[in-house]
Design a protein around this motif. Structure first.
Motif, PDB file in Angstrom:
ATOM      1  N   PHE A 137       3.235   5.733 -11.044  1.00 34.95           N
ATOM      2  CA  PHE A 137       2.478   5.903  -9.487  1.00 34.95           C
ATOM      3  C   PHE A 137       0.952   6.242 -10.093  1.00 34.95           C
ATOM      4  CE2 PHE A 137       1.023   9.268  -6.590  1.00 34.95           C
ATOM      5  CZ  PHE A 137       1.728   8.355  -4.830  1.00 34.95           C
ATOM      6  N   GLU A 138       1.586   6.977 -10.938  1.00 30.08           N
ATOM      7  CA  GLU A 138      -0.914   7.105 -11.205  1.00 30.08           C
ATOM      8  C   GLU A 138      -1.626   6.641 -11.394  1.00 30.08           C
ATOM      9  OE1 GLU A 138      -2.658  10.512 -10.803  1.00 30.08           O
ATOM     10  OE2 GLU A 138      -0.461  10.809  -9.711  1.00 30.08           O
ATOM     11  N   ASP A 150      -0.689   3.433 -10.397  1.00 32.47           N
ATOM     12  CA  ASP A 150      -1.170   2.278  -8.934  1.00 32.47           C
ATOM     13  C   ASP A 150      -1.646   3.563  -8.160  1.00 32.47           C
ATOM     14  OD1 ASP A 150       1.686   1.358 -10.031  1.00 32.47           O
ATOM     15  OD2 ASP A 150       2.795   1.948  -8.936  1.00 32.47           O
ATOM     16  N   ARG A 151      -1.778   4.200  -8.158  1.00 29.35           N
ATOM     17  CA  ARG A 151      -3.252   5.140  -7.252  1.00 29.35           C
ATOM     18  C   ARG A 151      -3.987   4.376  -7.252  1.00 29.35           C
ATOM     19  NH1 ARG A 151      -6.125   8.701  -6.744  1.00 29.35           N
ATOM     20  NH2 ARG A 151      -5.993   9.602  -9.142  1.00 29.35           N
ATOM     21  N   ARG A 152      -4.847   4.168  -8.640  1.00 30.39           N
ATOM     22  CA  ARG A 152      -5.752   3.995  -9.126  1.00 30.39           C
ATOM     23  C   ARG A 152      -6.607   2.656  -8.690  1.00 30.39           C
ATOM     24  NH1 ARG A 152      -6.356   4.388 -15.352  1.00 30.39           N
ATOM     25  NH2 ARG A 152      -7.645   3.022 -14.857  1.00 30.39           N
ATOM     26  N   THR A 184      10.636   2.310  -4.416  1.00 31.28           N
ATOM     27  CA  THR A 184       8.933   2.918  -5.206  1.00 31.28           C
ATOM     28  C   THR A 184      10.109   3.119  -6.373  1.00 31.28           C
ATOM     29  OG1 THR A 184       9.735   5.062  -4.643  1.00 31.28           O
ATOM     30  CG2 THR A 184       8.282   4.355  -3.157  1.00 31.28           C
ATOM     31  N   GLU A 242      -6.128   2.663  -4.240  1.00 32.61           N
ATOM     32  CA  GLU A 242      -6.938   3.539  -3.428  1.00 32.61           C
ATOM     33  C   GLU A 242      -8.225   3.393  -4.445  1.00 32.61           C
ATOM     34  OE1 GLU A 242      -5.222   7.533  -3.489  1.00 32.61           O
ATOM     35  OE2 GLU A 242      -3.223   7.020  -2.629  1.00 32.61           O
ATOM     36  N   LYS A 272       0.639  -1.124   0.200  1.00 34.71           N
ATOM     37  CA  LYS A 272      -0.013  -0.020   0.098  1.00 34.71           C
ATOM     38  C   LYS A 272       0.892   1.205   0.254  1.00 34.71           C
ATOM     39  CE  LYS A 272      -3.892   0.769   2.170  1.00 34.71           C
ATOM     40  NZ  LYS A 272      -4.922   0.344   2.289  1.00 34.71           N
ATOM     41  N   ASP A 273       1.885   1.209   0.646  1.00 42.44           N
ATOM     42  CA  ASP A 273       2.958   2.142   0.668  1.00 42.44           C
ATOM     43  C   ASP A 273       3.616   2.667  -1.126  1.00 42.44           C
ATOM     44  OD1 ASP A 273       2.855   2.905   3.596  1.00 42.44           O
ATOM     45  OD2 ASP A 273       3.699   1.259   3.353  1.00 42.44           O
ATOM     46  N   TYR A 274       3.381   1.499  -2.050  1.00 43.75           N
ATOM     47  CA  TYR A 274       3.275   1.196  -3.555  1.00 43.75           C
ATOM     48  C   TYR A 274       5.000   0.865  -3.584  1.00 43.75           C
ATOM     49  CZ  TYR A 274      -0.468   4.790  -3.705  1.00 43.75           C
ATOM     50  OH  TYR A 274      -1.333   4.603  -3.722  1.00 43.75           O
TER      51      TYR A 274
END
Length: 185
Positions: free
Chosen positions: A132-133, A135-137, A118, A140, A91-93
């Motif tokens: 990252f974008e 991964d965030r989708r 990361t 999260e 969850k911390d990428y």
């Protein structure tokens, strides 16, 4: 022999012992795995006279451990030998799994150089920002990315087309605990 040695040791020391051992039925040759905790009391002559303790049948647990080990070997064989870049992130990428192809794409020599880092520590800012974008989708919002075509830079620094898929990795309670990704050139 090992169990007998523990029994004799317990008899001479008066201490409790624990042991895992097999029991084989003389009648049908059935093998059972047992866990026992016991204390041996010596008789007046100093030889073992009484054994007090408990035993628990752990045959099913041993069978499940063996099956789990076989599964781990199978999955690790697949992950390590497929030509695709396979990885997982928490969850911390941070990467928690990186196969040899993923290690090469990150321009590193071993998974130890990738695990715990990361994408911002492994790739250029523009590439890491894009990853990252996505991964965030996934982490999260719980949105999967399946077979998206995109440009990536391979281990030789060449821009290449890649099919990328990223899916949420779920914990025991169904909550998102990270992601699993695969990239195929």
């Amino acid at each position: 022999e090992a169990l007998l040695s523990k029994i004799m040791n317990s008899a001479s020391s008066g201490r409790q012992f624990s042991s895992e051992f097999r029991v084989i039925s003389a009648a049908d040759k059935d093998v059972r795995w047992m866990w026992g905790t016991a204390e041996v009391q010596a008789g007046p002559d100093g030889r073992p006279a009484r054994l007090f303790g408990t035993m628990q049948d752990m045959t099913e647990r041993k069978r499940m451990e063996d099956e789990l080990q076989k599964e781990r070997i199978l999955l690790r064989t697949l992950v390590d030998n497929l030509p695709s870049s396979i990885y997982a992130k928490d969850k911390d990428y941070r990467k928690i799994l990186s196969n040899p192809t993923n290690v090469k794409h990150a321009r590193r020599k071993s998974a130890d150089e990738v695990i715990g880092r990361t994408d911002f520590e492994l790739y250029s800012p523009d590439i890491a920002g894009r990853f990252f974008e996505d991964d965030r989708r996934v982490i999260e919002l719980g949105e999967s990315i399946i077979d998206r075509e995109e440009f990536v830079v391979n281990e030789r620094g060449e821009k290449r087309w890649q099919l990328t898929s990223k899916i949420p990795m779920l914990g025991k309670g169904g909550e998102i605990v990270g992601l699993v990704g695969i990239g195929t050139e």
